[in-house]
Scaffold this active site. Sequence first.
Site, PDB file in Angstrom:
ATOM      1  N   GLY A 159       2.503   2.289  10.630  1.00  0.00           N
ATOM      2  CA  GLY A 159       3.486   3.364  10.475  1.00  0.00           C
ATOM      3  C   GLY A 159       4.225   3.709  11.753  1.00  0.00           C
ATOM      4  O   GLY A 159       4.900   4.740  11.823  1.00  0.00           O
ATOM      5  N   ASN A 162       0.857  -1.185   0.000  1.00  0.00           N
ATOM      6  CA  ASN A 162       0.000   0.000   0.000  1.00  0.00           C
ATOM      7  C   ASN A 162       0.892   1.232   0.000  1.00  0.00           C
ATOM      8  O   ASN A 162       1.448   1.596   1.028  1.00  0.00           O
ATOM      9  CB  ASN A 162      -0.908  -0.033   1.236  1.00  0.00           C
ATOM     10  CG  ASN A 162      -1.718   1.225   1.401  1.00  0.00           C
ATOM     11  OD1 ASN A 162      -1.896   1.990   0.446  1.00  0.00           O
ATOM     12  ND2 ASN A 162      -2.218   1.477   2.603  1.00  0.00           N
TER      13      ASN A 162
HETATM   14  P1  PGA Z   1       2.845   0.262   7.565  1.00  0.00           P
HETATM   15  O1  PGA Z   1       1.402   0.539   6.939  1.00  0.00           O
HETATM   16  O2  PGA Z   1       3.345  -1.052   6.994  1.00  0.00           O
HETATM   17  O3  PGA Z   1       3.700   1.425   7.132  1.00  0.00           O
HETATM   18  O4  PGA Z   1       2.673   0.182   9.044  1.00  0.00           O
HETATM   19  C1  PGA Z   1       0.473  -0.504   6.764  1.00  0.00           C
HETATM   20  C2  PGA Z   1      -0.798   0.013   6.147  1.00  0.00           C
HETATM   21  O5  PGA Z   1      -1.211   1.147   6.457  1.00  0.00           O
HETATM   22  O6  PGA Z   1      -1.432  -0.685   5.342  1.00  0.00           O
END
Ligand code: PGA
Length: 254
Positions: A176, A12
């Site tokens: 995140g 994503n």
């Molecule tokens: P991240 O995001 O891997 O950066 O934690 C995952 C997501 O929002 O699908």
Amino acid sequence: MSQGRIPFVAGNWKMHKTVAEAEMFISGLLPRVSSADGVDVAICVPFTALGAMVDSTRGSRAQVFAQNMHQAPSGAFTGEVSAAMLTELDVHGVVLGHSERRELFGESDAALAEKVPAALEAGLIPILCVGETEAERDGGETEAKLRRQVETDLAEVPRERLAEVVIAYEPIWAIGTGKVATPEQAQEACAFVRSLVAGIDADAGAAIRIQYGGSVKPDNAAELLALEDVDGALVGGASLEPASFAAIVEAARA
Ligand code: PGA
């Protein structure tokens, strides 16, 4: 991962990458995943890069997904995009109900209850995102939140098509933040989500693919992807570089 369910790793990108940057990424990714037999791979890209990425991935094992769509076939909805606009570009699927859309842009379960069947009807694979906040987890409300999201958002999906939906369990506190769920937390929540789908239709519960998302990185992917009820990953930050995304795809082959 259980036999019979094909692992599915999706990146994503969120609001990252111009078309030029996306082309750079895909030329680095495709050689790295060309032998990833038995794993479904997708990149979920901004609307502006969809056409270029569909063209650049034709004949490869990478599928191209959008990150949102409107539930109506057309209408006075400035700034929105319909399912038919995505399928016209040969887009394979669409992420629906990501927590950033729910928390920052007012995406509601009522809208998602229309979006999920509209995507299926158009021939798009929906990745429906669900997950709890840290306060909800601390307050013992995780299961109630997941139940409300899964049961509402899937309410209008015809039973015989339920298994075509992909659900991403993404604890919001892990997105995140670098704070990944423990294997126990990920397994428990994904098994619970599966039990909710099984409560609607037992066969669909056994067949539906459930991804874990939230700070998945090359060094923690194998452990998460090995869990019984985790059939793949929805990857944010680590999907932006070909090498780290390919390493997570590779972990899904094990
Ligand atoms: P991240 O995001 O891997 O950066 O934690 C995952 C997501 O929002 O699908």
